[in-house]
Design a protein around this motif. Structure first.
Motif, PDB file in Angstrom:
ATOM      1  N   ARG A  74       0.838  -1.201   0.000  1.00  0.00           N
ATOM      2  CA  ARG A  74       0.000   0.000   0.000  1.00  0.00           C
ATOM      3  C   ARG A  74       0.875   1.254   0.000  1.00  0.00           C
ATOM      4  NH1 ARG A  74      -5.063   0.025  -1.168  1.00  0.00           N
ATOM      5  NH2 ARG A  74      -5.593  -1.535   0.424  1.00  0.00           N
ATOM      6  N   THR A  77       5.170   3.533  -4.810  1.00  0.00           N
ATOM      7  CA  THR A  77       5.200   4.347  -6.027  1.00  0.00           C
ATOM      8  C   THR A  77       6.203   3.828  -7.050  1.00  0.00           C
ATOM      9  OG1 THR A  77       6.791   5.858  -4.968  1.00  0.00           O
ATOM     10  CG2 THR A  77       4.438   6.451  -4.858  1.00  0.00           C
ATOM     11  N   LEU A 179      -3.229  -2.819  -8.508  1.00  0.00           N
ATOM     12  CA  LEU A 179      -3.460  -1.379  -8.342  1.00  0.00           C
ATOM     13  C   LEU A 179      -4.382  -1.086  -7.169  1.00  0.00           C
ATOM     14  CD1 LEU A 179      -3.762  -0.279 -12.075  1.00  0.00           C
ATOM     15  CD2 LEU A 179      -1.749  -0.311 -10.597  1.00  0.00           C
ATOM     16  N   ARG A 180      -5.354  -1.954  -6.932  1.00  0.00           N
ATOM     17  CA  ARG A 180      -6.240  -1.760  -5.786  1.00  0.00           C
ATOM     18  C   ARG A 180      -5.463  -1.894  -4.471  1.00  0.00           C
ATOM     19  NH1 ARG A 180      -9.941  -4.760  -7.384  1.00  0.00           N
ATOM     20  NH2 ARG A 180     -11.292  -3.127  -8.208  1.00  0.00           N
ATOM     21  N   LEU A 183      -2.886   1.613  -4.451  1.00  0.00           N
ATOM     22  CA  LEU A 183      -3.475   2.942  -4.279  1.00  0.00           C
ATOM     23  C   LEU A 183      -4.184   3.063  -2.930  1.00  0.00           C
ATOM     24  CD1 LEU A 183      -2.842   3.063  -7.333  1.00  0.00           C
ATOM     25  CD2 LEU A 183      -4.966   4.343  -7.619  1.00  0.00           C
ATOM     26  N   GLN A 187     -10.004   4.983  -3.068  1.00  0.00           N
ATOM     27  CA  GLN A 187      -9.810   5.779  -4.268  1.00  0.00           C
ATOM     28  C   GLN A 187     -10.046   4.934  -5.505  1.00  0.00           C
ATOM     29  OE1 GLN A 187      -6.146   7.968  -4.427  1.00  0.00           O
ATOM     30  NE2 GLN A 187      -6.691   9.295  -2.720  1.00  0.00           N
ATOM     31  N   VAL A 189      -9.755   3.008  -8.853  1.00  0.00           N
ATOM     32  CA  VAL A 189      -8.670   2.303  -9.522  1.00  0.00           C
ATOM     33  C   VAL A 189      -9.071   2.131 -10.979  1.00  0.00           C
ATOM     34  CG1 VAL A 189      -7.374   0.150  -9.703  1.00  0.00           C
ATOM     35  CG2 VAL A 189      -7.958   1.087  -7.453  1.00  0.00           C
ATOM     36  N   HIS A 207      -5.512  11.921  -8.614  1.00  0.00           N
ATOM     37  CA  HIS A 207      -5.090  11.146  -7.448  1.00  0.00           C
ATOM     38  C   HIS A 207      -4.225   9.956  -7.837  1.00  0.00           C
ATOM     39  CE1 HIS A 207      -8.621   8.694  -8.678  1.00  0.00           C
ATOM     40  NE2 HIS A 207      -7.964   7.707  -8.108  1.00  0.00           N
ATOM     41  N   GLN A 208      -4.174   9.620  -9.152  1.00  0.00           N
ATOM     42  CA  GLN A 208      -3.356   8.497  -9.596  1.00  0.00           C
ATOM     43  C   GLN A 208      -1.965   8.930 -10.051  1.00  0.00           C
ATOM     44  OE1 GLN A 208      -6.083   7.299 -12.635  1.00  0.00           O
ATOM     45  NE2 GLN A 208      -7.063   5.751 -11.363  1.00  0.00           N
ATOM     46  N   TYR A 211       1.363   7.688  -8.627  1.00  0.00           N
ATOM     47  CA  TYR A 211       1.646   6.274  -8.884  1.00  0.00           C
ATOM     48  C   TYR A 211       1.765   5.989 -10.382  1.00  0.00           C
ATOM     49  CZ  TYR A 211      -0.385   6.346  -4.207  1.00  0.00           C
ATOM     50  OH  TYR A 211      -0.667   6.649  -2.891  1.00  0.00           O
ATOM     51  N   ILE A 215       1.873   2.392 -12.268  1.00  0.00           N
ATOM     52  CA  ILE A 215       0.714   1.982 -13.057  1.00  0.00           C
ATOM     53  C   ILE A 215       1.134   1.625 -14.476  1.00  0.00           C
ATOM     54  CG2 ILE A 215      -1.473   2.775 -14.057  1.00  0.00           C
ATOM     55  CD1 ILE A 215      -1.862   4.496 -11.540  1.00  0.00           C
TER      56      ILE A 215
END
Length: 496
Positions: A74, A77, A179-180, A183, A187, A189, A207-208, A211, A215
């Motif tokens: 969690r 980055t 990704l879940r 992030l 938020q 995904v 907000h992404q 990352y 991603i």
């Protein structure tokens, strides 16, 4: 208690399941698994030598989800694939290797069916046996149902369910699951993207962005053939229909090859406009054309309307203001061997309509007879601005109108945020043309671009009283002195 827990699991799964969600595994299952060892004789515990040792298993109260990476990822980055490893305890059957196939066939509804995970694994303590991994969702309480036990009895397989330590790594998780897990909780995904050849094109939310490189790497890892991932960094430039983009992962090579409706195109994705979501619309319009028809493509891009139309033996005039689009249009015409059937132009849309289009229509329309079946189509695929160009058709031609069947058909694209988008785009078109299109047009919904924003195609034949400006009726004066003085003949022009 177990029955109650199982019902709770079904309720939760059925209530919260979505198309993009992961298979859920509720806390009640974890709690039951934690205390399962207190009931004598229920489980045969199997220990397996593993390459990776993780302190948490499925029995950890902090990780009720079955297929979730290690919670320590969690907020990551920079992608660290090793951090995604974890070990779960799942149900399994110990089976003689000779009858593994029969067991898989007979218990196919209960066997684990997750891509990337083996359903049959070796027993490190018995080379003649194998473990058949079962789906924890289908085997609640680590206990098979009566029917499954009867099947095993017929195959001479002990019905006891083993606890098997299943190792999961980065390669076993789907991109959405990764990704879940990374992030912040709660938020959105987004793992969807547009594929343009070897390029994956993302539209990341604010907000992404912290990352974004992670991603990009995950998208590239999980999608074979993707070697470059980019993110749009600004809105589309309405002049050249391209946008700035940032390479998030992979090679910095934005020249790509795509195939649409069995036709190949090459392009520089950073300099021209290409949207793979429009392939169906391209095919729909081209499907309206017949051999010998004329197609005037006002905003042609790299040729997704023009080239397939030329392959249908249409006479094509294709234009684009963007010099890069024009160059790739020429290249793709050569690539598809239709360069002799397409006349390409690098002009402003208005200049193209008032120049080559007016010239060709003035020459061809008077030649149409009643039995002549040639149709004229004008495609205007610039949704942000195309409706504003429709005023060009007002008195574009001079003379007597041709037969109504020969009037050109316009396919004009536009965006609308109106509650009634079809009415909105029709009214805007009517304002530009200066006439009503009621009963003389059709509207086709192309796609939903964003929440409350639709892309539509308005198709109509240009009314004769809009397209044609009739010459002044003063036939008595010499041709050199017959000037247009009426309101309908307002252009500063001597008719000869």
């Amino acid at each position: 208690l177990w029955r109650l827990g199982y019902c709770a699991r079904l309720l939760k799964t059925n209530h919260f399941r979505t198309a993009a969600s992961n298979t859920s595994f509720p806390a009640v299952w974890m709690l039951l698994a934690q205390h399962s060892g207190t009931i004598p004789g229920l489980f045969v515990v199997v220990k397996k030598n593993t390459l990776f040792t993780m302190p948490e298993t499925m029995e950890d109260k902090t990780n009720p989800e079955l297929y979730l990476p290690h919670p320590g990822v969690r907020g990551m980055t920079l992608l660290n694939r090793e951090a995604f490893k974890r070990t779960l305890v799942v149900p399994a059957l110990k089976v003689k290797k000779e009858i593994v196939h029969s067991v898989l066939k007979s218990l196919k509804q209960s066997v684990l069916q997750r891509p990337g995970l083996k359903r049959v694994v070796e027993d490190p303590e018995d080379e003649d046996s194998r473990f058949v991994i079962l789906d924890p969702h289908k085997v609640p309480g680590f206990s098979l149902g009566e029917s499954e036990q009867q099947i095993l009895k017929q195959l001479s397989v002990p019905p006891e369910v083993c606890k098997y330590q299943l190792e999961l790594g980065y390669e076993n998780f789907k991109s959405e699951e990764i990704l879940r897990a990374v992030l912040p909780e709660g938020q959105e995904v987004t793992s969807g993207f547009s594929r343009v050849g070897h390029i994956a094109h993302l539209n990341l939310r604010d907000h992404q962005l912290p990352y974004k490189h992670l991603i990009g790497q995950v998208i590239m890892d999980k999608n074979p053939g993707v070697t470059c991932v980019v993110n749009k960094t600004n809105i589309i430039d309405s002049t050249y229909r391209n946008f700035e983009m940032e390479v998030l992962a992979g090679e910095n090579n934005l020249v790509t090859k795509v195939k649409e409706n069995n036709i190949s195109y090459e392009l520089d994705f950073s300099k021209v406009y290409w949207n793979p979501r429009l392939s169906t619309e391209h095919g729909r319009i081209v499907g309206l054309l017949r051999a010998g028809d004329f197609l005037f493509d006002v905003f042609a891009g790299v040729g997704p309307f023009a080239i397939p139309a030329a392959k249908r033996q249409c006479r094509v005039f294709a234009n684009d203001l963007n010099p890069d689009s024009y160059s790739w249009l020429l290249h793709n015409c050569q690539l598809n061997k239709v360069h002799t059937k397409v006349k390409a132009f690098n002009m402003d849309g208005r200049a193209f309509l008032r120049g080559p289009v007016r010239e060709e229509l003035s020459k061809e329309l008077p030649l149409l007879g009643e039995e002549h079946k040639t149709a004229f189509h004008i495609v205007m695929n610039l949704p942000a601005l195309a409706v504003e160009f429709l005023d060009v058709f007002r008195h574009l031609l001079v003379g007597e109108p041709c037969s109504p069947a020969g009037l050109p058909t316009v396919h004009c694209y536009g965006f609308s945020k109106h509650s009634d988008p079809a009415r909105d785009i029709q009214e805007r078109a009517e304002a530009a043309l200066g006439t009503s299109l009621a009963g003389r047009c059709s509207t086709f919904l192309v796609r939903n671009v964003a929440p409350n924003k639709e892309m539509l195609c308005l198709s109509f034949q240009i009314p004769a009283d809009v397209l044609y400006k009739r010459p002044c009726p003063d036939e008595a004066k010499p041709a050199s002195k017959r000037l247009c003085t009426s309101q309908d003949c307002s252009e500063e022009k001597v008719l000869s």
